[in-house]
Design a protein around this motif. Structure first.
Motif, PDB file in Angstrom:
ATOM      1  N   ALA A 284     -32.476   6.669  -4.504  1.00 20.39           N
ATOM      2  CA  ALA A 284     -34.239   7.025  -3.939  1.00 20.39           C
ATOM      3  C   ALA A 284     -34.240   6.606  -2.527  1.00 20.39           C
ATOM      4  O   ALA A 284     -35.205   6.137  -1.436  1.00 20.39           O
ATOM      5  CB  ALA A 284     -34.435   5.544  -4.639  1.00 20.39           C
ATOM      6  N   LYS A 285     -33.276   5.637  -1.550  1.00 13.94           N
ATOM      7  CA  LYS A 285     -33.191   5.134  -0.776  1.00 13.94           C
ATOM      8  C   LYS A 285     -33.031   5.645   0.487  1.00 13.94           C
ATOM      9  O   LYS A 285     -33.529   5.742   1.697  1.00 13.94           O
ATOM     10  CB  LYS A 285     -31.614   4.561  -0.571  1.00 13.94           C
ATOM     11  CG  LYS A 285     -31.967   2.965  -1.295  1.00 13.94           C
ATOM     12  CD  LYS A 285     -32.981   2.468  -0.723  1.00 13.94           C
ATOM     13  CE  LYS A 285     -32.982   0.448  -1.524  1.00 13.94           C
ATOM     14  NZ  LYS A 285     -34.187   0.421  -1.616  1.00 13.94           N
ATOM     15  N   TYR A 286     -33.185   6.940  -0.133  1.00 14.23           N
ATOM     16  CA  TYR A 286     -33.144   8.127   1.322  1.00 14.23           C
ATOM     17  C   TYR A 286     -34.737   8.311   1.687  1.00 14.23           C
ATOM     18  O   TYR A 286     -35.248   8.970   2.761  1.00 14.23           O
ATOM     19  CB  TYR A 286     -33.092   9.801   0.863  1.00 14.23           C
ATOM     20  CG  TYR A 286     -31.537  10.361   1.230  1.00 14.23           C
ATOM     21  CD1 TYR A 286     -31.003  10.406   2.475  1.00 14.23           C
ATOM     22  CD2 TYR A 286     -31.040  11.343   0.494  1.00 14.23           C
ATOM     23  CE1 TYR A 286     -29.617  10.717   3.128  1.00 14.23           C
ATOM     24  CE2 TYR A 286     -29.573  11.739   0.055  1.00 14.23           C
ATOM     25  CZ  TYR A 286     -29.077  11.617   1.950  1.00 14.23           C
ATOM     26  OH  TYR A 286     -28.256  12.148   2.274  1.00 14.23           O
ATOM     27  N   LYS A 287     -35.496   8.010   0.395  1.00 14.45           N
ATOM     28  CA  LYS A 287     -36.723   7.901   1.068  1.00 14.45           C
ATOM     29  C   LYS A 287     -37.690   6.751   1.746  1.00 14.45           C
ATOM     30  O   LYS A 287     -38.043   6.689   2.526  1.00 14.45           O
ATOM     31  CB  LYS A 287     -38.257   7.549  -0.329  1.00 14.45           C
ATOM     32  CG  LYS A 287     -37.736   9.563  -1.306  1.00 14.45           C
ATOM     33  CD  LYS A 287     -38.606   9.033  -2.510  1.00 14.45           C
ATOM     34  CE  LYS A 287     -38.388  10.066  -3.305  1.00 14.45           C
ATOM     35  NZ  LYS A 287     -36.904  10.559  -3.750  1.00 14.45           N
ATOM     36  N   GLU A 288     -36.897   6.108   2.230  1.00 11.47           N
ATOM     37  CA  GLU A 288     -37.294   4.421   2.969  1.00 11.47           C
ATOM     38  C   GLU A 288     -36.887   5.387   4.719  1.00 11.47           C
ATOM     39  O   GLU A 288     -36.784   3.958   5.473  1.00 11.47           O
ATOM     40  CB  GLU A 288     -36.647   3.555   2.493  1.00 11.47           C
ATOM     41  CG  GLU A 288     -37.318   2.894   0.981  1.00 11.47           C
ATOM     42  CD  GLU A 288     -36.663   1.716   0.679  1.00 11.47           C
ATOM     43  OE1 GLU A 288     -36.377   0.957   0.946  1.00 11.47           O
ATOM     44  OE2 GLU A 288     -36.427   1.395  -0.447  1.00 11.47           O
ATOM     45  N   LEU A 289     -35.483   5.720   5.079  1.00  8.13           N
ATOM     46  CA  LEU A 289     -35.387   6.105   6.215  1.00  8.13           C
ATOM     47  C   LEU A 289     -36.377   6.553   6.707  1.00  8.13           C
ATOM     48  O   LEU A 289     -36.970   7.671   6.678  1.00  8.13           O
ATOM     49  CB  LEU A 289     -34.109   7.528   6.191  1.00  8.13           C
ATOM     50  CG  LEU A 289     -33.302   8.033   6.778  1.00  8.13           C
ATOM     51  CD1 LEU A 289     -33.054   6.512   7.726  1.00  8.13           C
ATOM     52  CD2 LEU A 289     -32.386   8.855   6.449  1.00  8.13           C
ATOM     53  N   VAL A 290     -36.405   6.234   8.199  1.00  5.76           N
ATOM     54  CA  VAL A 290     -37.285   6.163   9.100  1.00  5.76           C
ATOM     55  C   VAL A 290     -36.422   6.192  10.211  1.00  5.76           C
ATOM     56  O   VAL A 290     -35.890   5.287  10.662  1.00  5.76           O
ATOM     57  CB  VAL A 290     -38.161   5.358   8.643  1.00  5.76           C
ATOM     58  CG1 VAL A 290     -39.293   5.768  10.521  1.00  5.76           C
ATOM     59  CG2 VAL A 290     -39.046   5.714   7.606  1.00  5.76           C
ATOM     60  N   ILE A 291     -36.079   7.488  11.193  1.00  9.22           N
ATOM     61  CA  ILE A 291     -35.788   7.521  12.508  1.00  9.22           C
ATOM     62  C   ILE A 291     -35.664   6.544  13.912  1.00  9.22           C
ATOM     63  O   ILE A 291     -35.105   6.103  14.397  1.00  9.22           O
ATOM     64  CB  ILE A 291     -35.339   8.823  12.674  1.00  9.22           C
ATOM     65  CG1 ILE A 291     -34.709   9.217  13.936  1.00  9.22           C
ATOM     66  CG2 ILE A 291     -36.502   9.071  13.371  1.00  9.22           C
ATOM     67  CD1 ILE A 291     -34.234  10.608  14.520  1.00  9.22           C
ATOM     68  N   GLU A 292     -37.452   5.797  13.846  1.00  6.64           N
ATOM     69  CA  GLU A 292     -37.224   4.962  14.832  1.00  6.64           C
ATOM     70  C   GLU A 292     -36.778   3.890  14.162  1.00  6.64           C
ATOM     71  O   GLU A 292     -37.088   2.599  15.754  1.00  6.64           O
ATOM     72  CB  GLU A 292     -39.141   4.967  14.914  1.00  6.64           C
ATOM     73  CG  GLU A 292     -39.599   5.964  15.335  1.00  6.64           C
ATOM     74  CD  GLU A 292     -40.058   7.426  14.318  1.00  6.64           C
ATOM     75  OE1 GLU A 292     -40.069   8.426  14.969  1.00  6.64           O
ATOM     76  OE2 GLU A 292     -39.881   7.181  13.622  1.00  6.64           O
ATOM     77  N   ASP A 293     -36.581   2.967  13.385  1.00  9.53           N
ATOM     78  CA  ASP A 293     -36.879   1.883  12.539  1.00  9.53           C
ATOM     79  C   ASP A 293     -34.679   2.253  13.017  1.00  9.53           C
ATOM     80  O   ASP A 293     -33.870   0.349  12.901  1.00  9.53           O
ATOM     81  CB  ASP A 293     -36.847   1.963  10.770  1.00  9.53           C
ATOM     82  CG  ASP A 293     -38.572   1.304  11.181  1.00  9.53           C
ATOM     83  OD1 ASP A 293     -39.162   1.279  11.612  1.00  9.53           O
ATOM     84  OD2 ASP A 293     -38.771   2.162  10.003  1.00  9.53           O
ATOM     85  N   ALA A 294     -34.406   3.627  12.089  1.00  9.14           N
ATOM     86  CA  ALA A 294     -33.246   3.421  12.232  1.00  9.14           C
ATOM     87  C   ALA A 294     -32.522   3.764  13.496  1.00  9.14           C
ATOM     88  O   ALA A 294     -31.141   2.274  13.923  1.00  9.14           O
ATOM     89  CB  ALA A 294     -32.439   4.810  11.695  1.00  9.14           C
ATOM     90  N   ALA A 295     -32.781   3.279  14.866  1.00 11.36           N
ATOM     91  CA  ALA A 295     -32.841   3.264  16.256  1.00 11.36           C
ATOM     92  C   ALA A 295     -33.004   2.164  16.200  1.00 11.36           C
ATOM     93  O   ALA A 295     -32.986   1.633  18.364  1.00 11.36           O
ATOM     94  CB  ALA A 295     -33.277   4.959  16.866  1.00 11.36           C
TER      95      ALA A 295
END
Length: 332
Positions: free
Chosen positions: A298-309
């Motif tokens: 389920a956590k894949y759905k919370e992945l946002v590339i701008e937040d990741a960086a």
């Protein structure tokens, strides 16, 4: 610090028996592009306890990277929390690790858990999702953080990231450990103590829904304690690595109302000795996994590339920075 003990999952143990761990991030080569015929780089990925999100999600990330054509073999290992995971990198017992965003800042700056002993030989791979500070109780009379005064409260393992999160939250309500009866327990032990009426409440910091709270909610009526906006804002002013978070209704069995709290980031960090190519390929696998393997966790759905960086407290690994720059996203 005492050297961290980490334990491989069964699959990792099998790989170890086959001699595939090698020398971690320095033990192999990769081309920087998927589809390489070069020997893959072996990465030891320390995650979290087997009842937690780090462990489950870390295994999914590791399997996708390994089974795909990314030039890395990622072996997910169970771990003992953020502080221990940083120590595993320092002791060369791991190459990449999960860590709370507040704890990695402590390590880099030499504060709190790492007071007087900074560790800077690591860098950021990705901020994957938010971990909510969840205050759970089975006592319907505990409605606010202020109501914890005089109660027996689990504040996480002694010296853990959860412990410092608890201190921070209590502090903005003008409470200290002297105002409660603190006990120091893991998530699973806290849930068991709540079931047995041995404690009144517990701090659990993890991505919601969290297994320990879900299991508790299926056997007893459990409640999450909300923070009010004024105290949330005060805490974020004092400690900017917190963000406001809302746990939506029905996240847990019987939860009928939204719960306001704060959160910290669940971040993957890497030892600086791991090659740029290996971390580039692993970072790429994370985001391609979110596109192609989204139902695996389920956590894949919370992945946002701008937040990741978006982490600013610690530099990004050159391999991760290279991937983000290719996506036209600046790090930090």
């Amino acid at each position: 610090m005492k050297k961290t003990k980490i334990f491989a999952a069964a699959a990792a143990a099998a790989l170890l028996a086959l001699g595939l761990f090698g020398c971690g991030g320095n033990g192999g080569t990769s081309s920087g592009d998927s589809g390489s015929s070069a020997a893959p780089t072996n990465l030891r990925f320390v995650t979290g306890g087997e009842s937690g999100t780090y462990y489950a999600y870390g295994n999914v990330l590791g399997q996708y990277a390994t089974n795909g054509d990314y030039g890395v073999n990622v072996s997910a290992l169970s771990g003992n929390g953020s502080q221990a995971n940083v120590q595993a990198l320092e002791d060369d017992d791991a190459d990449i690790a999960f860590c709370q965003s507040d704890v990695l800042a402590y390590a880099y700056d030499g504060t709190n858990l790492f007071e007087g002993a900074p560790y800077k030989d690591f860098s950021i791979v990705a901020d994957l999702y938010q971990e909510q500070v969840q205050i759970v109780t089975c006592d319907p009379n505990i409605k606010t953080v202020a109501d914890l005064a005089g109660k027996t409260v689990s504040v996480g393992a002694a010296g853990s990231g959860v412990y410092f999160n608890a201190l921070d939250v209590l502090g903005v309500y003008d409470l200290t450990l002297d105002d409660i009866n603190p006990v120091y327990q893991s998530f699973a032990d806290s849930a068991d103590s709540l079931k047995d009426n041995k404690i009144d409440a517990a701090f659990i910091v993890a991505g919601a829904p969290t297994t320990a709270i879900t299991d508790l909610s299926t056997t007893k009526t459990a409640y999450l304690v909300s923070m009010d906006d004024a105290h949330v804002d005060e805490l974020m002013d004092i400690s900017p690595y917190y963000s406001k978070a809302v746990i939506e209704p029905e996240t847990y069995p019987g939860q009928t109302e939204a719960v306001t709290t704060v959160s910290v980031g669940a971040v993957i960090i890497a030892n600086n000795s791991v090659s740029e190519d290996a971390i580039y390929n692993f970072t790429k696998s994370i985001f391609e996994g979110a596109e192609n393997n989204a139902d695996a966790h389920a956590k894949y759905k919370e992945l946002v590339i701008e937040d990741a960086a978006g982490i600013t407290s610690v530099p990004y690994h050159p391999g991760a920075a290279k991937y983000y720059e290719e996506q036209e996203i600046a790090v930090g």
